[in-house]
Write an enzyme that holds these catalytic residues in place. Structure first.
Site, PDB file in Angstrom:
ATOM      1  N   ASP A  47     -32.900  76.925 -56.750  1.00  0.00           N
ATOM      2  CA  ASP A  47     -31.504  76.469 -56.840  1.00  0.00           C
ATOM      3  C   ASP A  47     -31.028  75.756 -55.582  1.00  0.00           C
ATOM      4  OD1 ASP A  47     -31.404  77.639 -59.347  1.00  0.00           O
ATOM      5  OD2 ASP A  47     -30.617  79.522 -58.575  1.00  0.00           O
ATOM      6  N   LYS A  70     -32.529  70.763 -56.225  1.00  0.00           N
ATOM      7  CA  LYS A  70     -33.642  69.841 -56.516  1.00  0.00           C
ATOM      8  C   LYS A  70     -33.251  68.805 -57.561  1.00  0.00           C
ATOM      9  CE  LYS A  70     -36.067  73.458 -57.648  1.00  0.00           C
ATOM     10  NZ  LYS A  70     -35.177  74.526 -57.196  1.00  0.00           N
ATOM     11  N   GLY A 127     -33.241  75.709 -63.865  1.00  0.00           N
ATOM     12  CA  GLY A 127     -31.989  75.105 -64.325  1.00  0.00           C
ATOM     13  C   GLY A 127     -31.637  74.076 -63.276  1.00  0.00           C
ATOM     14  N   HIS A 128     -31.868  72.812 -63.560  1.00  0.00           N
ATOM     15  CA  HIS A 128     -31.655  71.745 -62.580  1.00  0.00           C
ATOM     16  C   HIS A 128     -30.416  70.949 -62.971  1.00  0.00           C
ATOM     17  CE1 HIS A 128     -36.174  71.821 -61.276  1.00  0.00           C
ATOM     18  NE2 HIS A 128     -35.563  72.979 -61.160  1.00  0.00           N
ATOM     19  N   GLN A 186     -38.187  76.152 -59.216  1.00  0.00           N
ATOM     20  CA  GLN A 186     -38.088  77.376 -58.389  1.00  0.00           C
ATOM     21  C   GLN A 186     -38.196  77.011 -56.904  1.00  0.00           C
ATOM     22  OE1 GLN A 186     -40.475  77.768 -61.379  1.00  0.00           O
ATOM     23  NE2 GLN A 186     -38.482  78.013 -62.279  1.00  0.00           N
ATOM     24  N   ASP A 213     -21.382  70.559 -47.447  1.00  0.00           N
ATOM     25  CA  ASP A 213     -19.925  70.632 -47.635  1.00  0.00           C
ATOM     26  C   ASP A 213     -19.431  72.063 -47.855  1.00  0.00           C
ATOM     27  OD1 ASP A 213     -21.511  70.004 -50.093  1.00  0.00           O
ATOM     28  OD2 ASP A 213     -19.634  70.583 -51.067  1.00  0.00           O
TER      29      ASP A 213
END
Ligand code: GDP
Ligand code: IMO
Ligand code: MG
Length: 420
Positions: A13, A16, A40-41, A219, A328
């Site tokens: 996470d 990527k 989950g991209h 991953q 940020d």
């Protein structure tokens, strides 16, 4: 021409999806090489958010060809759902997505076995429940079902029968109808027949033709089954080696390896996390960084940037560049800490040992830096960042001894500072 690998360098996470989409602008081919729909991209373009689990994150560029290599475990229902979702949004996928015939398939019993194991308190790891571990177990056990098998009814029936027979004890009490399963997976095979290909042949041809190729890891290195915080890992190798074994290319083809790091650290699921925040602070950072899993929605654990882990990742992957994301999110911090080393019982430890007993005993040693407390999301040039933000990035670079090539300051494609 170039062949670049993008790997997650922490616990997944890291952003990527955003980086692959961004570099997809200058790529002809984007290929996934390991993992499955546990990934989950997230890609955000003009306020539209796309969460991709199996389809490579380059798919939003209409001229990019996407490959899913033999190293990936495929849930065909998920691939079809993603194709459908993208096509409905006007992204044409069918004619430029190719899946290796040698990629192993996740069947319903893999998900059942994954979830069953998770219910045992002695075995609980906090997996995504997507059947990833059990599917890789079958692959290594040489009883797995591959994409090409979905194209042959006799072979598929025989292999499913064998698997149900071998797993009968573990699956006792589950409602599983072999013939329904065979029919369903044959149907998936039919729907994907035109997309099944020999990816090694296609990709080597592309490389020879001088195309720009991006290889997308899923991953992160610390979830690697060999190099991660075992046993709290996934069942594949998210580190760079899989880019070759999961696609069928040689290492001499690879020109660069970019490690994606968050400007802090997160982790989902169980396992050691030396720089983890206390829960109260984690709650605040989780809300600033929207740290909830893209696949399971679970709250992510949050902590300081860990340069010991980062150096370890740089070594395992031979990183040539760093992409730092979510700078940020640190905009609001008064003081920022970086873990520069570990101590075990007062002794300084230079190299990370990922075994469970050792890593859970380490005490992080921190260096404190002043925060910048001003927004960075609209900045596009490194020199325009405040001195404090520049120093933070330079500190990371200095500690890892690898140049920072990209800084991400927001989830949108354009919210990026290119440093090269
Ligand atoms: P991946 O699995 O490595 O692709 O990362 P995820 O998509 O699971 O999680 C990264 C999250 O951070 C997503 O919600 C992204 O939209 C978001 N993101 C990526 N880069 C940035 C960034 O620079 N700033 C902020 N605020 N969010 C980002
Ligand atoms: P992306 O590609 C973060 C974690 C799970 C669990 C462990 C094992 O989005 O970075 P598994 O289902 O793979 O057997 O779960 O690995 N995990 C991830 N964490 N990002 C991911 O993917 C992950 N994929 C698996 O939370 O701790
Ligand atoms: Mg993710």
């Amino acid at each position: 021409m170039s062949v670049r690998v993008i790997v997650g360098a922490q616990w997944g996470d890291e952003g990527k999806g955003k980086i692959v989409d961004l570099l997809g602008t200058e790529s002809d081919v984007v290929a996934r090489f390991q993992g499955g729909a546990n990934a989950g991209h997230t890609v955000v373009v003009n306020d539209a958010q796309f969460i991709l689990h199996l389809i490579p994150s380059g798919i939003l560029h209409p001229d990019v060809t996407c490959y899913i290599g033999n190293g990936v475990v495929i849930d065909p229902a998920e691939v079809l759902r993603e194709i459908d979702f993208l096509e409905k949004k006007g992204v044409h996928v069918r004619n430029r997505l190719f899946i290796s015939g040698y990629a192993h398939v996740i069947l319903p019993y893999h998900q059942i076995l994954d979830k069953k194991k998770e219910r045992d308190p002695n075995l609980f790891l906090g997996t995504t429940g997507r059947g990833i571990g059990p599917a890789y177990v079958d692959k290594v056990d040489r009883i797995g079902i591959r994409m090409i098998d979905l194209l042959n009814e006799d072979v598929l029936r025989e292999k499913i029968s064998l698997n149900l027979q071998l797993k009968a004890d573990q699956l006792a009490g589950q409602e599983i109808n072999r013939d329904v399963m065979v029919a369903e997976y044959l149907q998936f095979g039919e729907q994907l027949r035109a997309n099944v290909a020999d990816i090694s042949v296609l990709l080597n041809k592309d490389i020879k033709a001088g195309k720009n190729v991006l290889l997308e890891g899923a991953q992160g290195t610390l979830l690697d089954v060999d190099f991660g915080t075992y046993p709290f890992v996934t069942s594949s190798n998210p580190s760079v080696g899989s880019a070759c074994s999961g696609l069928g290319i040689g290492p001499t083809n690879i020109d660069s390896v970019i490690g994606v790091f968050k400007a802090y650290t997160t982790r989902v699921g169980e396992g050691p996390f030396p720089t983890e925040f206390d829960e109260e602070f984690a709650k605040r950072v989780r809300s600033w960084g929207n740290e909830f899993g893209a696949t399971t929605g679970r709250p992510r654990r949050c902590g300081w940037f860990d340069a010991v882990l980062a150096r370890y990742s740089a070594r395992i992957n031979g990183l040539t560049g760093l992409a730092i994301t979510k700078l940020d999110v640190l905009d609001q911090f008064g003081t920022i800490r970086i873990c520069t080393g570990y101590q075990i019982e007062g002794e300084f430890v230079e190299n990370l040992l990922t075994d469970r007993q050792t890593i859970s005993r380490v005490e992080p040693v921190y260096e404190e830096m002043p925060g910048w407390q001003q927004p960075t999301s609209d900045i596009r040039e490194f020199e325009k960042l405040s001195r404090e933000a520049q120093n933070y990035v330079k500190k990371i670079e200095e500690l890892i001894e690898v140049p920072v090539t990209l800084i991400s300051v927001g989830s949108e494609r354009k919210q990026t500072i290119i440093c090269e």
